[in-house]
Write a protein that holds these residues in place. Structure first.
Motif, PDB file in Angstrom:
ATOM      1  N   PRO A 123      77.492  44.407   6.948  1.00 15.29           N
ATOM      2  CA  PRO A 123      76.116  44.592   6.465  1.00 15.29           C
ATOM      3  C   PRO A 123      75.144  43.803   7.336  1.00 15.29           C
ATOM      4  O   PRO A 123      75.427  42.678   7.734  1.00 15.29           O
ATOM      5  N   SER A 124      74.030  44.425   7.644  1.00 19.90           N
ATOM      6  CA  SER A 124      73.026  43.715   8.440  1.00 19.90           C
ATOM      7  C   SER A 124      72.368  42.672   7.547  1.00 19.90           C
ATOM      8  O   SER A 124      72.163  42.905   6.358  1.00 19.90           O
ATOM      9  N   PRO A 125      72.081  41.498   8.123  1.00 26.68           N
ATOM     10  CA  PRO A 125      71.488  40.456   7.288  1.00 26.68           C
ATOM     11  C   PRO A 125      70.138  40.909   6.746  1.00 26.68           C
ATOM     12  O   PRO A 125      69.360  41.550   7.439  1.00 26.68           O
ATOM     13  N   GLU A 126      69.915  40.554   5.489  1.00 24.51           N
ATOM     14  CA  GLU A 126      68.655  40.925   4.844  1.00 24.51           C
ATOM     15  C   GLU A 126      67.530  40.057   5.392  1.00 24.51           C
ATOM     16  O   GLU A 126      67.657  38.847   5.497  1.00 24.51           O
ATOM     17  N   VAL A 127      66.451  40.699   5.784  1.00 21.98           N
ATOM     18  CA  VAL A 127      65.300  39.971   6.308  1.00 21.98           C
ATOM     19  C   VAL A 127      64.544  39.367   5.137  1.00 21.98           C
ATOM     20  O   VAL A 127      64.212  40.051   4.175  1.00 21.98           O
ATOM     21  N   THR A 128      64.306  38.067   5.220  1.00 20.78           N
ATOM     22  CA  THR A 128      63.534  37.421   4.161  1.00 20.78           C
ATOM     23  C   THR A 128      62.077  37.318   4.607  1.00 20.78           C
ATOM     24  O   THR A 128      61.780  37.244   5.795  1.00 20.78           O
ATOM     25  N   THR A 129      61.204  37.334   3.636  1.00 21.30           N
ATOM     26  CA  THR A 129      59.781  37.209   3.902  1.00 21.30           C
ATOM     27  C   THR A 129      59.305  35.897   3.298  1.00 21.30           C
ATOM     28  O   THR A 129      59.577  35.614   2.136  1.00 21.30           O
ATOM     29  N   VAL A 130      58.617  35.121   4.108  1.00 23.36           N
ATOM     30  CA  VAL A 130      58.069  33.847   3.651  1.00 23.36           C
ATOM     31  C   VAL A 130      56.575  34.040   3.449  1.00 23.36           C
ATOM     32  O   VAL A 130      55.864  34.459   4.363  1.00 23.36           O
ATOM     33  N   ASP A 131      56.117  33.761   2.225  1.00 24.31           N
ATOM     34  CA  ASP A 131      54.703  33.928   1.890  1.00 24.31           C
ATOM     35  C   ASP A 131      53.925  32.635   2.090  1.00 24.31           C
ATOM     36  O   ASP A 131      54.417  31.546   1.783  1.00 24.31           O
ATOM     37  N   HIS A 132      52.712  32.774   2.614  1.00 30.10           N
ATOM     38  CA  HIS A 132      51.781  31.657   2.770  1.00 30.10           C
ATOM     39  C   HIS A 132      50.438  32.082   2.190  1.00 30.10           C
ATOM     40  O   HIS A 132      50.030  33.232   2.339  1.00 30.10           O
ATOM     41  N   VAL A 133      49.753  31.143   1.568  1.00 29.52           N
ATOM     42  CA  VAL A 133      48.423  31.410   1.020  1.00 29.52           C
ATOM     43  C   VAL A 133      47.402  31.287   2.150  1.00 29.52           C
ATOM     44  O   VAL A 133      47.462  30.363   2.962  1.00 29.52           O
ATOM     45  N   LEU A 134      46.479  32.238   2.203  1.00 26.35           N
ATOM     46  CA  LEU A 134      45.388  32.205   3.179  1.00 26.35           C
ATOM     47  C   LEU A 134      44.076  32.074   2.405  1.00 26.35           C
ATOM     48  O   LEU A 134      43.546  33.060   1.894  1.00 26.35           O
ATOM     49  N   PRO A 135      43.547  30.837   2.257  1.00 27.05           N
ATOM     50  CA  PRO A 135      42.302  30.660   1.511  1.00 27.05           C
ATOM     51  C   PRO A 135      41.117  31.247   2.294  1.00 27.05           C
ATOM     52  O   PRO A 135      40.955  30.965   3.476  1.00 27.05           O
ATOM     53  N   VAL A 136      40.326  32.077   1.619  1.00 28.25           N
ATOM     54  CA  VAL A 136      39.184  32.738   2.268  1.00 28.25           C
ATOM     55  C   VAL A 136      37.967  32.593   1.350  1.00 28.25           C
ATOM     56  O   VAL A 136      38.069  32.797   0.141  1.00 28.25           O
ATOM     57  N   SER A 137      36.821  32.266   1.945  1.00 26.16           N
ATOM     58  CA  SER A 137      35.601  32.112   1.156  1.00 26.16           C
ATOM     59  C   SER A 137      35.039  33.486   0.768  1.00 26.16           C
ATOM     60  O   SER A 137      35.305  34.492   1.431  1.00 26.16           O
ATOM     61  N   LEU A 138      34.248  33.501  -0.279  1.00 26.11           N
ATOM     62  CA  LEU A 138      33.599  34.733  -0.720  1.00 26.11           C
ATOM     63  C   LEU A 138      32.661  35.252   0.369  1.00 26.11           C
ATOM     64  O   LEU A 138      32.576  36.467   0.601  1.00 26.11           O
ATOM     65  N   GLU A 139      32.004  34.338   1.079  1.00 27.19           N
ATOM     66  CA  GLU A 139      31.109  34.748   2.168  1.00 27.19           C
ATOM     67  C   GLU A 139      31.885  35.458   3.278  1.00 27.19           C
ATOM     68  O   GLU A 139      31.412  36.454   3.835  1.00 27.19           O
TER      69      GLU A 139
END
Length: 187
Positions: free
Chosen positions: A6-22
């Motif tokens: 079986p091919s290794p399962e690709v994991t996804t690492v999540d990061h928060v990207l803070p963005v202003s309303l402007e």
């Protein structure tokens, strides 16, 4: 017939990207420095590598918008790499609260203003000054809607949501007996 491992399962690492309303209003270009662990081809040992992930925040982007960079994460011993995903998180705004494409703000009035009339100047998200007023009694919770003064719509950035101004009335915490009597006479 041989089975493929079986091919290794690709994991996804999540990061928060803070963005202003402007930035969500105007659009912006964001850069994030990434440090990832990779296997050095020469030595076979782990080493750190730095990369810059660049993302375009488009007008009207919403919280939860995702940017995925395939193969930009850490590398494992088998040579597989993780994916990185940046998820837009809207920073709190001191004046506006976003509701889909609409922007909500609050005007605070004291009881006297709510009963006799009031006037305020509000700065819109794009920096324009507009006058908001009422010459008649205003109920707590009353809303005034200003079309096309909200956020750009993500699919149609030339169209905008509304700006909603909600009235909050501050009632006095206490009244003297004389004040109560005067109010009873007037009302």
């Amino acid at each position: 017939m041989r089975e493929r491992p079986p091919s290794p399962e690709v994991t996804t690492v999540d990061h928060v990207l803070p963005v202003s309303l402007e930035d969500m209003y105007k659009g912006a270009h964001k850069k994030m420095k990434i440090r990832r662990k990779i296997i050095d081809n020469m030595t076979g040992k782990r080493k750190l590598e730095e990369k810059i992930a660049e993302m375009d925040i488009k007008q009207g982007h919403k919280e939860g918008t995702k940017f995925t960079f395939k193969g930009w994460g850490d590398q494992d011993e088998e040579g597989g790499t993780q994916d990185l995903r940046f998820i837009v998180s809207q920073k709190d705004h001191p004046v506006f609260k976003r509701e889909n494409d609409d922007l909500r703000t609050t005007v605070e009035l004291d009881l006297k203003e709510a009963l006799t009339g009031w006037k305020r100047t509000i700065t819109t998200i794009d920096g324009r000054q507009i006058s908001v007023s009422a010459g008649t009694p205003t109920q707590p919770g009353h809303e005034i809607r200003y079309p096309e003064l909200g956020m750009p719509k993500q699919k149609k950035p030339t169209e905008r949501g509304d700006m909603i101004v909600q009235v909050k009335v501050r009632f006095p915490l206490s009244l003297t007996t004389a004040q109560k009597e005067k109010l009873k006479e007037i009302l």
